[in-house]
Design an enzyme around this catalytic site. Structure first.
Site, PDB file in Angstrom:
ATOM      1  CB  VAL A  91      -0.979   0.026   1.200  1.00 51.69           C
ATOM      2  CG1 VAL A  91      -1.941  -1.138   1.122  1.00 51.69           C
ATOM      3  CG2 VAL A  91      -0.233   0.014   2.532  1.00 51.69           C
ATOM      4  CE  LYS A  92       5.123   1.660   3.544  1.00 49.64           C
ATOM      5  NZ  LYS A  92       4.545   0.393   4.010  1.00 49.64           N
TER       6      LYS A  92
END
Length: 377
Positions: A187-188
């Site tokens: 989820v970066k």
């Protein structure tokens, strides 16, 4: 075609641009899944994007932190200054090398450490400072450069949230006074599926991290294939980034300008929508220099607000429980009033590129109802 994610039901979610699957398929068809030339290409692209001489790709952000600490000789008997308000991976990397965390407070407005807090906490055992670029906002310790150098204290940045952000005119990572560690987790801002990178200060540090990530072996995979032996030069771990993950990262890099625009647009939408909402204070990220990873507010009755929104399918989150209050790190606990206060206030709003502005307004409207309900309970 991107993944289909229900509006605001998740706090965070990977965002794919549609070519990642084809890129991975080509790797699988070639039958070379490990650390290959594709990983080296990813490293070159990362370095070019940041404007730095080199980047060393590894298997995760935690691996990047661990490798950077090992590469700078941090170990048993050393103390590492670190904010308590961070994901536990930051602290576990310190413990993995046998060093002790020296927890410090954060500035309540930014959720980041300050030069003043660092110098107040430094002791004769301090060997490193590990600032966390919370939410993507850069921490600037340049005013301490001379003092830290005189004391032999190294700076290793946890920039897991901050790929693409700037410090002054330069990208985070383009500062030769610090080793910078990125995460490319699911989820970066930039994802490889799983991965990370160390941005070294010198060619020697780059060589050390490359040796560490390959079990202490100095020869490359292609060199080993052409020889009947290889050499193990020192301690190492299996921290390579696979070509499968590199393929995802390269595709993401192709679209990173779009990612930057999308995440900033989403953060501005929240800022505008929250402007007239009484009781919720948006944590500033210095948007002109930051590619935001989180959108956080400080609210009263946080636990009640959290429960109210979760019950209504709003994917709020919490980043993070203070580490100095965790059982695993109780030995190093200190009185950190600002951290303990903000940890009771902060709430992470849904923040990912699948959200539309209508979702933002729905979240903020629900937040307003939650604050009223919590205040009148």
């Amino acid at each position: 075609m991107s993944l289909t994610i229900p509006d605001a039901r998740r706090n965070a979610s990977p965002y794919l641009y549609g070519r990642e699957a084809a890129s991975v398929a080509r790797v699988l068809e070639a039958g070379q899944y490990g650390h290959t030339d594709l990983t080296a290409e990813f490293e070159r692209r990362i370095a070019a994007h940041l404007g730095v001489p080199d980047a060393v790709a590894v298997s995760s952000g935690t691996a990047a932190l661990h490798s950077a600490l090992l590469a700078t000789g941090i170990g048993l008997g050393d103390e590492v200054i670190v904010p308590s308000l961070t994901f536990c991976a930051t602290v576990q990397a310190i413990r993995a090398v046998g060093a002790a965390p020296r927890f410090i407070d954060v500035d309540r407005a930014t959720l980041c450490i300050t030069p003043e807090l660092v110098m107040e906490a430094a002791t004769e055992d301090t060997a490193a400072v590990l600032p966390v670029l919370f939410g993507g906002r850069a921490v600037d310790l340049n005013s301490l450069r001379e003092d830290l150098t005189e004391r032999g204290i190294v700076v290793i940045e946890d920039a897991a949230h901050a790929f693409g952000s700037h410090r002054g005119p330069h990208h985070v990572g383009a500062d030769d006074t610090a080793l910078t560690c990125f995460s490319f987790g699911p989820v970066k801002n930039l994802t490889c599926g799983q991965g990370g990178a160390v941005i070294p200060r010198t060619p020697e540090e780059a060589a050390t991290v490359r040796r560490l990530r390959m079990l202490g072996v100095t020869q490359s995979q292609s060199e080993r294939a052409e020889a009947t032996s290889y050499q193990v030069e020192g301690f190492g771990l299996r921290y390579q980034l696979s070509s499968v993950n590199a393929a995802i990262g390269l595709t993401q890099l192709d679209h990173f300008d779009t990612t930057v625009r999308s995440r900033r647009h989403l953060w501005r939408a929240y800022s505008d929508a929250l402007g007239e909402l009484e009781g919720a204070t948006l944590v500033d990220v210095d948007l002109d220099r930051t590619v935001p990873h989180l959108c956080q507010v400080r609210v009263p009755y946080r636990d009640h607000v959290f429960a109210h929104l979760r019950a209504r399918n709003i994917g709020v989150g919490f980043h993070y429980p203070p580490n100095h209050l965790q059982p695993a790190f109780a030995r190093w606990t200190r009185d950190l009033p600002a951290t303990e206060r903000v940890s009771r206030e902060i709430l992470s709003l849904p923040f990912h590129q699948h959200l539309a502005e209508a979702d933002v307004h729905r979240v903020v409207t629900a937040l307003g109802h939650a604050l009223k309900a919590a205040g009148g309970r």
